[in-house]
Design a protein around this motif. Sequence first.
Motif, PDB file in Angstrom:
ATOM      1  N   GLN A  58       6.875  -6.214   4.930  1.00  0.00           N
ATOM      2  CA  GLN A  58       5.431  -6.347   4.356  1.00  0.00           C
ATOM      3  C   GLN A  58       5.360  -7.341   3.486  1.00  0.00           C
ATOM      4  O   GLN A  58       4.391  -7.902   3.097  1.00  0.00           O
ATOM      5  CB  GLN A  58       4.853  -5.126   3.762  1.00  0.00           C
ATOM      6  CG  GLN A  58       4.649  -3.916   4.736  1.00  0.00           C
ATOM      7  CD  GLN A  58       3.838  -2.821   4.196  1.00  0.00           C
ATOM      8  OE1 GLN A  58       2.607  -3.141   3.929  1.00  0.00           O
ATOM      9  NE2 GLN A  58       4.274  -1.787   4.025  1.00  0.00           N
ATOM     10  N   ILE A  59       6.755  -7.656   2.774  1.00  0.00           N
ATOM     11  CA  ILE A  59       6.411  -8.721   1.934  1.00  0.00           C
ATOM     12  C   ILE A  59       7.285 -10.039   2.318  1.00  0.00           C
ATOM     13  O   ILE A  59       7.756 -10.912   1.600  1.00  0.00           O
ATOM     14  CB  ILE A  59       7.321  -8.404   0.653  1.00  0.00           C
ATOM     15  CG1 ILE A  59       8.578  -7.859   0.604  1.00  0.00           C
ATOM     16  CG2 ILE A  59       6.551  -7.265  -0.399  1.00  0.00           C
ATOM     17  CD1 ILE A  59       9.308  -7.773  -0.667  1.00  0.00           C
TER      18      ILE A  59
ATOM     19  N   ILE B 119      13.131   2.916   4.193  1.00  0.00           N
ATOM     20  CA  ILE B 119      11.985   2.508   3.720  1.00  0.00           C
ATOM     21  C   ILE B 119      12.111   1.005   3.235  1.00  0.00           C
ATOM     22  O   ILE B 119      11.115   0.354   3.662  1.00  0.00           O
ATOM     23  CB  ILE B 119      11.678   3.707   2.534  1.00  0.00           C
ATOM     24  CG1 ILE B 119      11.165   5.021   3.356  1.00  0.00           C
ATOM     25  CG2 ILE B 119      10.375   3.213   1.969  1.00  0.00           C
ATOM     26  CD1 ILE B 119      11.096   6.013   2.275  1.00  0.00           C
ATOM     27  N   PHE B 120      13.024   0.851   2.649  1.00  0.00           N
ATOM     28  CA  PHE B 120      13.108  -0.417   2.040  1.00  0.00           C
ATOM     29  C   PHE B 120      13.387  -1.480   2.966  1.00  0.00           C
ATOM     30  O   PHE B 120      12.378  -2.328   2.871  1.00  0.00           O
ATOM     31  CB  PHE B 120      14.344  -0.492   1.040  1.00  0.00           C
ATOM     32  CG  PHE B 120      14.419  -1.828   0.336  1.00  0.00           C
ATOM     33  CD1 PHE B 120      13.702  -2.185  -0.406  1.00  0.00           C
ATOM     34  CD2 PHE B 120      15.816  -2.776   0.565  1.00  0.00           C
ATOM     35  CE1 PHE B 120      14.037  -3.279  -1.163  1.00  0.00           C
ATOM     36  CE2 PHE B 120      15.886  -3.792   0.027  1.00  0.00           C
ATOM     37  CZ  PHE B 120      14.985  -4.419  -0.855  1.00  0.00           C
ATOM     38  N   PHE B 121      14.309  -1.427   4.012  1.00  0.00           N
ATOM     39  CA  PHE B 121      14.403  -2.226   4.916  1.00  0.00           C
ATOM     40  C   PHE B 121      13.322  -2.394   6.022  1.00  0.00           C
ATOM     41  O   PHE B 121      13.000  -3.677   6.466  1.00  0.00           O
ATOM     42  CB  PHE B 121      15.730  -2.439   5.516  1.00  0.00           C
ATOM     43  CG  PHE B 121      16.625  -2.765   4.560  1.00  0.00           C
ATOM     44  CD1 PHE B 121      17.028  -4.205   4.194  1.00  0.00           C
ATOM     45  CD2 PHE B 121      17.531  -1.806   4.092  1.00  0.00           C
ATOM     46  CE1 PHE B 121      17.687  -4.405   3.391  1.00  0.00           C
ATOM     47  CE2 PHE B 121      18.669  -2.283   2.959  1.00  0.00           C
ATOM     48  CZ  PHE B 121      19.015  -3.598   2.816  1.00  0.00           C
TER      49      PHE B 121
ATOM     50  N   PRO C 268       0.948  -0.985  -0.073  1.00  0.00           N
ATOM     51  CA  PRO C 268       0.310   0.095   0.093  1.00  0.00           C
ATOM     52  C   PRO C 268       1.052   1.248  -0.011  1.00  0.00           C
ATOM     53  O   PRO C 268       1.659   1.286   0.920  1.00  0.00           O
ATOM     54  CB  PRO C 268      -0.747  -0.230   1.283  1.00  0.00           C
ATOM     55  CG  PRO C 268      -0.641  -1.467   1.748  1.00  0.00           C
ATOM     56  CD  PRO C 268       0.626  -2.058   1.175  1.00  0.00           C
ATOM     57  N   GLU C 269       0.372   2.370  -1.006  1.00  0.00           N
ATOM     58  CA  GLU C 269       1.329   3.397  -1.105  1.00  0.00           C
ATOM     59  C   GLU C 269       1.422   4.209   0.178  1.00  0.00           C
ATOM     60  O   GLU C 269       2.341   4.926   0.471  1.00  0.00           O
ATOM     61  CB  GLU C 269       0.645   4.215  -1.964  1.00  0.00           C
ATOM     62  CG  GLU C 269       1.041   4.181  -3.516  1.00  0.00           C
ATOM     63  CD  GLU C 269       2.627   4.457  -3.518  1.00  0.00           C
ATOM     64  OE1 GLU C 269       3.109   5.339  -3.245  1.00  0.00           O
ATOM     65  OE2 GLU C 269       3.432   3.532  -4.084  1.00  0.00           O
ATOM     66  N   GLU C 270       0.263   4.123   1.022  1.00  0.00           N
ATOM     67  CA  GLU C 270       0.036   5.011   2.199  1.00  0.00           C
ATOM     68  C   GLU C 270       1.186   4.641   3.171  1.00  0.00           C
ATOM     69  O   GLU C 270       1.897   5.669   3.795  1.00  0.00           O
ATOM     70  CB  GLU C 270      -1.169   4.860   2.947  1.00  0.00           C
ATOM     71  CG  GLU C 270      -2.472   4.916   2.418  1.00  0.00           C
ATOM     72  CD  GLU C 270      -2.996   3.858   1.410  1.00  0.00           C
ATOM     73  OE1 GLU C 270      -3.236   3.051   2.049  1.00  0.00           O
ATOM     74  OE2 GLU C 270      -2.728   3.841   0.094  1.00  0.00           O
ATOM     75  N   THR C 271       1.648   3.246   3.359  1.00  0.00           N
ATOM     76  CA  THR C 271       2.766   3.054   4.316  1.00  0.00           C
ATOM     77  C   THR C 271       4.057   3.601   3.929  1.00  0.00           C
ATOM     78  O   THR C 271       4.630   4.282   4.825  1.00  0.00           O
ATOM     79  CB  THR C 271       2.791   1.629   4.500  1.00  0.00           C
ATOM     80  OG1 THR C 271       3.177   1.197   3.227  1.00  0.00           O
ATOM     81  CG2 THR C 271       1.693   1.076   5.015  1.00  0.00           C
TER      82      THR C 271
ATOM     83  N   LEU D  24       9.439 -15.587   1.910  1.00  0.00           N
ATOM     84  CA  LEU D  24       9.520 -16.913   2.191  1.00  0.00           C
ATOM     85  C   LEU D  24       9.260 -18.186   1.152  1.00  0.00           C
ATOM     86  O   LEU D  24       9.849 -19.196   1.039  1.00  0.00           O
ATOM     87  CB  LEU D  24       8.478 -17.103   3.324  1.00  0.00           C
ATOM     88  CG  LEU D  24       8.989 -18.133   4.615  1.00  0.00           C
ATOM     89  CD1 LEU D  24      10.577 -17.740   5.164  1.00  0.00           C
ATOM     90  CD2 LEU D  24       7.984 -18.125   5.519  1.00  0.00           C
ATOM     91  N   VAL D  25       8.124 -17.626   0.473  1.00  0.00           N
ATOM     92  CA  VAL D  25       7.618 -18.287  -0.772  1.00  0.00           C
ATOM     93  C   VAL D  25       8.717 -18.576  -1.640  1.00  0.00           C
ATOM     94  O   VAL D  25       9.141 -19.828  -2.094  1.00  0.00           O
ATOM     95  CB  VAL D  25       6.330 -17.777  -1.178  1.00  0.00           C
ATOM     96  CG1 VAL D  25       6.046 -18.599  -2.582  1.00  0.00           C
ATOM     97  CG2 VAL D  25       5.124 -18.104  -0.282  1.00  0.00           C
TER      98      VAL D  25
END
Lengths: 380, 333
Positions: B253-254, B245-247, B228-231, B259-260
Motif C-alpha cells: 500500500q505504500i 501483515i507488514f510485507f 487504512p486501519e480496516e485493511t 518509490l518517491v
Amino acid sequence: MDNIAGSKSSLTWAVHISVALLVALWLFPTVGLFVSSFRTADQIATSGWWSSLSEQESQNPFIRVSGDQVQEGDLYVIEGQLFPETDAEVSAWGTSSREPEAYEPGAVVDLGDGQSLMVNEAGAFRMTSETDMEGTRLPRVFTTATTPPEFTLENYEQVLGGGNGTDSMAQAFISTLTVTIPATVIPIVVAAFAAYALAWMDFPGRALLVAFVVGLLVVPLQLALIPLLKLHLGIGIGKGYLGVWLAHTGFGLPLAIYLLRNYMVGLPRDIIENARVDGATEFQIFTKIILPLSFPALASFAIFQFLWTWNDLLVAKVFLIDATGQTTVMTAKIIELLGTRGGNWEILATAAFVSIIVPLIVFFAMQKYLVRGLLAGSVK
Amino acid sequence: MHPAIMGLLTIAVGVGGCIAYFWGSNQFLDRVLFPAKGPNAGRNINRANMIRPWLFLFPALFALSLYLAYPVFETLRLSMTDRDAGGAFIGLANYIQMADEPKFWEAMRNNMLWLIVVPALSTAFGLLVAQLTDRIGWGSVAKSLIFMPMAISFVGASVIWKLVYDARPPGTDQIGVLNALYVWFTGNDPQQWLTIPFWNNFFLMVVLIWIQTGFAMVILSAALRGIPEETVEAAIVDGANPFQIFFKIKVPQIMGTILVVWTTITIVVLKIFDIVYAMTNGQWETQVLANYMFDKLFRSNDWGVGSASAMVIMLLVTPILVWNVWNARKEMR
C-alpha cells in the motif's frame, strides 16, 4: 497486531530492544565526537572515547628531571613532582626508551657515576648525586601511569579563541553566518510571490511553469558551477559574499517555489474569493491573507535552506572562497584541518562540533516544521 | 566594511528591494498603466490582471533561468569546446578523452555501486525503523534521534566517521571503535579501512546511509500511518502473522511512497561530493563522478572534460527529472 494471542509480549520486547539498539548505533558516532571534544590531546591519542570515564593507564612521553638542588651532607639532592597538575598514579617507570617499565614505583635505582634516582607511586622523585649536578644533563624518566578521567574546555578555547590563526574557527563561524542568513531570507521573499502567482492566479502557461519548476528541482547544481563562475567574473561580482548569496538564492528557489505553491494551493478558496469580492487587490490578498496563513510552509523552507547553506561546501568553495582565505566557511575550514591536523583529534572533533551545534539546535527546536516540509516536498 | 554588517545590509537591500519592486510595479500597473477608472475601467482591470502574474513571477523566473536553466545549456556547449584553443568547437573530443581515462570509469563504477547500495539500504532501514517505532511509547524520541544526522553537514559527518575508522599502530590502544572491535574479536592488526580498495567505498557509503535513513524514516512513517486501519484489521481477522501483515498488507500500500523516497535518495547519491572529498578525495579507488568533475574543473583547470562529466551526471538525473515532471503534470489535471 497487538491482539494476536500469545505472541504479544515477546514480540513487543523484541521491538523495544531492536529500536534501542538502532538508536544506540545511530547515536554512537556523534556521541564519540562530542565526548572527544572535551578530552585532552593525550587521552584522545591513547584510549578510546568510550573508556573516557574509567581510569586511564598509559605510557607517558618522557619527562626530564629538573629542579633546584639542595645539599644534604655530602649529597646533592633534587626533589620534585613529575605530574604537578594531575593525580597520576605511577605503576612502572624507567630511564631509557628501550626499557620504559624497568622499575617498580618506590625503587631506588643506581644510575652510575654516584647518581641514584627514586620515583614513587604518586610521581614524586628524589635524585641524589655525590657530585654537583649544576649544568649537567639530568636523566629522563619514562612512566606508565594511570590518570583519573579528565575533561577540559581547553580545546574549545583553542578552536574558538585561537591565539594562532590557523586553528581558529571563530572567523569561519562568522563567515558561515554571513553567508547563511541572507541566503535564507532572500529566496523566501522572491519565491513567495511566485508561488502565489502559480497557485492562485489564472494565466496561460501556468501548468507549464509548474512543470518547469518541478524539473529544475533535480537539476544538479554541479552543472551551474563553471557557467555561473564565468558569469560572476564577467560582470564584476567576482568571488565573494554577493556571488554566494546569489548562487544560493538561485539554487534554493525551485524547492522554495514548489513547497510554497503546494501549501498555498491547499488554502481555502473561500477566503481568497471573499477578499476579491470585497475589493482587495491581489497585492493586499497576498500580504494580508496568504503570507500569514503560509507561515508553516515558510518556516519549513527556511529551515531547509538554513541547514543546506550552513552545511554547504561546494557552493562556498566555488563562489566565495578566494586565495586570501579570509572568507573561508566552517566546512571548508574543517577540510583544511583534516589535511593539516589529520591526527589531532582534539582539534578536529572540537572544530567539527562547533560547526554542527548550530544546525542541531535549529533541528531540535523546529523539527515539527522540518518534518512537515519534508512530507510536502517529496514529489509524490 | 565588516562582512557581517554587509550581510545585514544585503538582507535589508535584498528584502527591501524585492518588496519595493513588487509593491511599486503593482502600483504602476494599477494607477498609471491601466487605471481601474474612467471610460475603459473594465477593460483595464482585465488587462492589469493579465500582466500581474508575470510581475509576481518575474524575479523568480529570472533567477531560475539564469542560475539553473541557462547553465545546463552553457555546460553542454562548454563540454564540446576546447578552452585552450580559445573555445573552439571540437565536437565530442572531450567525451572521447574522458572515456579513455581509467579514473572516469572508476568513478562510474563507484557511482553505480553507490546508486545500488545507498538508496536500497537507507530505504530499508528507514522502513524498518518507521515500522518498529510506530507502536511504542518512546517511538517519537527514537525517531527524532535517528533523524538527527539529517542536520549534520556531510563534512561534519565525515569527521565523525573518520574517528570511527581511525587506526593506531598495532599493539597500542585503538581509538577508532571499528578497529577496537576488530582487534578485540579477531586479534589481527588494525586496518586502515579507508585505504582498502573496493571495500572502502562501502565505508564511505555508510556515512550517507547514516544520514539518509532518517529522511526515509520520516516519509515512510507518515505513509504507514496513512494506511487504512480496516485493511490491517481484516488481515488480523484472517489470521495473518505480523510479518505477513507488514510485507503483504502494508508494504504494497505504500509502494508509491517507497518509490518517491528511493528516487529522492538516488538524486542525492548522484550528486555526492562532500563525503568523498573530505574522507579520501578519490584516492584508493574511491572516486565518484562529482568529485572527478571537481578535480577536472578546479585542479586540472580542464573545463572541457569537467563539463563533459557534469553532463554525464545530468544525463543520469534526466530519467528521474522526466518522471517527476510527468507525475506533477498528471497531478495538476
